[in-house]
Design a protein around this motif. Structure first.
Motif, PDB file in Angstrom:
ATOM      1  N   ALA A   6       0.830  -1.207   0.000  1.00 56.57           N
ATOM      2  CA  ALA A   6       0.000   0.000   0.000  1.00 56.57           C
ATOM      3  C   ALA A   6       0.865   1.258   0.000  1.00 56.57           C
ATOM      4  N   VAL A   7       0.495   2.236  -0.836  1.00 53.60           N
ATOM      5  CA  VAL A   7       1.231   3.493  -0.917  1.00 53.60           C
ATOM      6  C   VAL A   7       0.652   4.448   0.121  1.00 53.60           C
ATOM      7  N   ASN A   8       1.506   4.945   0.991  1.00 54.89           N
ATOM      8  CA  ASN A   8       1.044   5.710   2.143  1.00 54.89           C
ATOM      9  C   ASN A   8       1.295   7.206   2.027  1.00 54.89           C
ATOM     10  N   THR A   9       2.387   7.598   1.344  1.00 51.58           N
ATOM     11  CA  THR A   9       2.754   9.010   1.263  1.00 51.58           C
ATOM     12  C   THR A   9       3.137   9.390  -0.161  1.00 51.58           C
ATOM     13  N   LEU A  10       3.015  10.695  -0.433  1.00 51.78           N
ATOM     14  CA  LEU A  10       3.296  11.220  -1.766  1.00 51.78           C
ATOM     15  C   LEU A  10       3.679  12.684  -1.621  1.00 51.78           C
ATOM     16  N   ILE A  11       4.807  13.096  -2.232  1.00 58.93           N
ATOM     17  CA  ILE A  11       5.202  14.498  -2.189  1.00 58.93           C
ATOM     18  C   ILE A  11       5.741  14.938  -3.548  1.00 58.93           C
ATOM     19  N   ASN A  12       5.687  16.246  -3.786  1.00 57.18           N
ATOM     20  CA  ASN A  12       6.359  16.826  -4.937  1.00 57.18           C
ATOM     21  C   ASN A  12       7.839  16.974  -4.604  1.00 57.18           C
ATOM     22  N   VAL A  13       8.698  16.601  -5.528  1.00 59.56           N
ATOM     23  CA  VAL A  13      10.138  16.719  -5.329  1.00 59.56           C
ATOM     24  C   VAL A  13      10.671  17.906  -6.128  1.00 59.56           C
ATOM     25  N   THR A  14      10.572  17.838  -7.455  1.00 63.20           N
ATOM     26  CA  THR A  14      10.896  18.964  -8.320  1.00 63.20           C
ATOM     27  C   THR A  14       9.703  19.204  -9.237  1.00 63.20           C
ATOM     28  N   GLU A  15       9.857  20.081 -10.208  1.00 66.43           N
ATOM     29  CA  GLU A  15       8.757  20.351 -11.135  1.00 66.43           C
ATOM     30  C   GLU A  15       8.395  19.135 -11.961  1.00 66.43           C
ATOM     31  N   THR A  16       9.321  18.207 -12.093  1.00 70.98           N
ATOM     32  CA  THR A  16       9.083  17.052 -12.960  1.00 70.98           C
ATOM     33  C   THR A  16       9.248  15.717 -12.239  1.00 70.98           C
ATOM     34  N   THR A  17       9.348  15.741 -10.909  1.00 69.82           N
ATOM     35  CA  THR A  17       9.472  14.485 -10.167  1.00 69.82           C
ATOM     36  C   THR A  17       8.614  14.509  -8.911  1.00 69.82           C
ATOM     37  N   ILE A  18       8.124  13.342  -8.544  1.00 70.92           N
ATOM     38  CA  ILE A  18       7.389  13.146  -7.299  1.00 70.92           C
ATOM     39  C   ILE A  18       7.986  11.939  -6.590  1.00 70.92           C
ATOM     40  N   ALA A  19       7.716  11.822  -5.297  1.00 75.62           N
ATOM     41  CA  ALA A  19       8.194  10.672  -4.529  1.00 75.62           C
ATOM     42  C   ALA A  19       7.033  10.022  -3.808  1.00 75.62           C
ATOM     43  N   SER A  20       7.086   8.695  -3.689  1.00 76.92           N
ATOM     44  CA  SER A  20       6.044   7.941  -2.995  1.00 76.92           C
ATOM     45  C   SER A  20       6.687   6.968  -2.022  1.00 76.92           C
ATOM     46  N   GLY A  21       5.982   6.704  -0.912  1.00 74.99           N
ATOM     47  CA  GLY A  21       6.471   5.766   0.086  1.00 74.99           C
ATOM     48  C   GLY A  21       5.383   4.784   0.465  1.00 74.99           C
ATOM     49  N   ASP A  22       5.763   3.534   0.722  1.00 69.42           N
ATOM     50  CA  ASP A  22       4.742   2.508   0.951  1.00 69.42           C
ATOM     51  C   ASP A  22       4.816   1.925   2.355  1.00 69.42           C
ATOM     52  N   ASP A  23       3.934   0.961   2.606  1.00 76.47           N
ATOM     53  CA  ASP A  23       3.806   0.375   3.941  1.00 76.47           C
ATOM     54  C   ASP A  23       4.926  -0.592   4.293  1.00 76.47           C
ATOM     55  N   LYS A  24       5.766  -0.954   3.330  1.00 71.48           N
ATOM     56  CA  LYS A  24       6.906  -1.820   3.610  1.00 71.48           C
ATOM     57  C   LYS A  24       8.194  -1.036   3.813  1.00 71.48           C
ATOM     58  N   GLY A  25       8.132   0.282   3.657  1.00 68.44           N
ATOM     59  CA  GLY A  25       9.313   1.103   3.867  1.00 68.44           C
ATOM     60  C   GLY A  25      10.072   1.462   2.614  1.00 68.44           C
ATOM     61  N   CYS A  26       9.495   1.196   1.463  1.00 64.19           N
ATOM     62  CA  CYS A  26      10.147   1.507   0.186  1.00 64.19           C
ATOM     63  C   CYS A  26       9.773   2.915  -0.268  1.00 64.19           C
ATOM     64  N   VAL A  27      10.779   3.672  -0.731  1.00 62.60           N
ATOM     65  CA  VAL A  27      10.569   5.004  -1.300  1.00 62.60           C
ATOM     66  C   VAL A  27      10.959   4.975  -2.769  1.00 62.60           C
ATOM     67  N   LYS A  28      10.093   5.503  -3.619  1.00 62.71           N
ATOM     68  CA  LYS A  28      10.383   5.601  -5.047  1.00 62.71           C
ATOM     69  C   LYS A  28      10.238   7.045  -5.514  1.00 62.71           C
ATOM     70  N   VAL A  29      11.097   7.421  -6.455  1.00 57.65           N
ATOM     71  CA  VAL A  29      11.027   8.738  -7.081  1.00 57.65           C
ATOM     72  C   VAL A  29      10.650   8.528  -8.540  1.00 57.65           C
ATOM     73  N   TRP A  30       9.646   9.296  -8.999  1.00 56.41           N
ATOM     74  CA  TRP A  30       9.098   9.131 -10.349  1.00 56.41           C
ATOM     75  C   TRP A  30       9.395  10.364 -11.191  1.00 56.41           C
ATOM     76  N   ASP A  31       9.931  10.135 -12.384  1.00 55.24           N
ATOM     77  CA  ASP A  31      10.184  11.195 -13.359  1.00 55.24           C
ATOM     78  C   ASP A  31       8.965  11.292 -14.270  1.00 55.24           C
ATOM     79  N   THR A  32       8.231  12.394 -14.167  1.00 52.22           N
ATOM     80  CA  THR A  32       6.997  12.513 -14.939  1.00 52.22           C
ATOM     81  C   THR A  32       7.253  12.830 -16.408  1.00 52.22           C
ATOM     82  N   ARG A  33       8.473  13.253 -16.764  1.00 60.59           N
ATOM     83  CA  ARG A  33       8.794  13.468 -18.180  1.00 60.59           C
ATOM     84  C   ARG A  33       9.110  12.139 -18.856  1.00 60.59           C
TER      85      ARG A  33
END
Length: 353
Positions: free
Chosen positions: A96-123
Motif C-alpha cells: 500500500a502506498v502511504n505518502t506522496l510528495i512533490n520533489v521537483t517540477e518534474t518528479t514526485i516521490a512515494s512511500g509505501d507500507d513496507k518502507g520503500c521510497v520511489k522517485v518518479w520522473d513525470t517526463r
C-alpha cells in the motif's frame, strides 16, 4: 469554513495558483473543492480514483493534474479540468502506498507500507530512484532541494536521508524510542523536525542524523501525526487529540492553538498564498482556517518558552557527515526482504491509458 465529506479523509493539497483544494477519501474517491474567503466550500468534482483508500494527493504540472496514491498499491494522475484519468500505474509499489510528495517540477516521490521510497520522473514516465532504507511504513517525507536529498520518516522509528544525485541512502538515524510520524525541514535547512507517536518533537541538526540534538515534549502525550512548516521559525502541528497548534522552533514553545477537529488529525496543507490552512481528520470533515485572522497579533508574541532551547547550535550544520547508511539492529517492528535497485517494466508511470 468546513464541509462534511461523507467519509474519512486522508491526504489534502491546494492548487498552486487558484482557489482549489483536493482531498482523498477512505472510500477511494478524490474530491475537488473551490473555496472563497467569503463563502463556503463548493465541490467542483468527485472522482472514483481507486478501489481502496486514497491516502495521498498532490497537484502536479502547474496544477493541471492531480496525482493520488492508494492502499491498492496504485498511483493515478487525473486531469483537473475534466476529471479524466490521464495515467495509471496499477502496481506502483509492492505494498500500500502511504505518502506522496512533490520533489521537483518534474518528479514526485512515494512511500509505501513496507518502507520503500520511489522517485518518479513525470517526463520520462518512469521510476528514476528506489530506496529501501526502512523496515516499516513510510509515514512522512520532505525534500531538501539545494542538496537534492529526500528525507523520510518511518514507523520503524528511524529517519533516512536519500541522495538523489548518488542514488544511495546517505544517512540513517538510530532507532527512536517510538514511531516517527511526520517531518519538516526548518531553520534554512539546518534543522529537521520529526513528530513522534508519544508526542515528542525530535530536532536533528543537518549532517548529524544519528541522534537528535534537542527534544520538545510539551505536546506529549498526544501523538504528532502531522507537521506543516509555516516559515523558518514556526510550524503547525496536528495531533491525535484533534488539536492544531502553532509551535515555535528554537526557542521551542507552543505559541497558540489554531483550531480543532473532533478526532485525530490526518493531514495539513497551506494554500498557495499562505492565507488558508487546510486540515483533514478522522471525523470526515475538511476544514479551512483563515490564518491571516488567526495569527493576527501572534507575531512577536512568543508566549512562554516551555522547554525553550537557545537559537544557537554547536553542530557544524553545513557538513554532511553521516555517510554510514547501516542501521542499528534493535527496535525494528517488521522485517522485509531487501529489494534490488534495478527497475522493471511495472515502473512505467505516466503511460497513456
Amino acid at each position: 469554513m468546513e464541509i462534511d465529506l461523507g467519509a474519512n479523509a486522508f491526504g489534502i493539497d491546494f492548487h498552486p495558483s487558484t482557489n482549489l483544494v483536493a482531498t482523498g477519501l477512505i472510500d477511494g474517491h478524490l474530491h475537488l473543492y473551490r473555496y472563497d474567503s467569503d463563502s463556503s466550500l463548493v465541490r467542483e468534482r468527485k472522482v472514483r480514483a481507486h478501489k481502496e483508500s486514497c491516502r495521498a494527493v498532490r497537484f502536479i504540472d502547474d496544477g493541471q493534474r492531480i496525482v493520488t496514491a492508494s492502499a491498492d498499491c496504485s498511483i493515478l494522475a487525473t486531469d483537473v479540468e475534466t476529471g479524466a484519468k490521464v495515467a495509471h500505474l496499477e502496481n506502483a509499489h509492492e505494498d500500500a502506498v502511504n505518502t506522496l510528495i512533490n520533489v521537483t517540477e518534474t518528479t514526485i516521490a512515494s512511500g509505501d507500507d513496507k518502507g520503500c521510497v520511489k522517485v518518479w520522473d513525470t517526463r520520462q514516465r518512469s521510476c528514476s530512484h528506489e530506496f529501501n532504507a526502512h523496515e516499516d511504513y513510510i509515514s512522512g517525507m520532505t525534500f531538501a532541494s539545494d542538496s537534492m536529498k529526500l528525507v523520510a520518516t518511518s514507523g520503524d522509528g528511524t529517519l533516512s536521508v536519500c541522495n538523489l544525485r548518488t542514488s544511495k541512502v546517505q544517512s540513517q538515524s538510530e532507532f527512536s524510542e517510538d514511531e516517527l510520524l511526520s517531518v519538516v525541514i526548518m531553520k534554512n535547512g539546518r534543522k529537521v523536525i520529526c513528530g513522534t507517536q508519544n508526542g515528542t518533537l525530535l530536532l536533528y541538526s543537518w549532517g548529524f542524523f544519528k541522534d537528535c540534538s534537542d527534544r520538545f515534549v510539551d505536546l506529549a502525550p498526544n501523538s504528532v501525526d502531522a507537521l506543516l512548516k509555516l516559515d523558518e521559525d514556526r510550524l503547525i502541528t496536528g495531533c491525535d487529540n484533534g488539536i492544531l497548534s502553532l509551535v515555535g522552533i528554537l526557542p521551542n514553545r507552543i505559541i497558540q492553538p489554531i483550531g480543532s477537529h473532533d478526532y485525530p488529525i490526518e493531514d495539513l496543507a497551506l494554500s498557495y498564498d499562505n492565507k488558508f490552512l487546510g486540515s483533514t481528520a478522522h471525523d470526515s470533515m475538511l476544514k479551512l482556517w483563515n490564518l491571516e485572522e488567526i495569527l493576527e497579533g501572534s507575531n512577536g508574541n512568543s508566549g512562554n518558552a516551555s522547554g525553550a532551547a537557545g537559537d544557537s547550535d554547536s553542530d557544524n550544520d553545513g557538513m554532511d557527515l553521516d555517510n554510514d547508511s547501516h542501521k542499528s539492529s534493535k527496535g525494528s517492528k517488521r522485517k522485509t526482504k531487501s529489494k534490488p535497485n534495478t527497475l522493471n517494466s511495472t515502473n512505467n508511470f505516466f503511460a497513456d491509458l
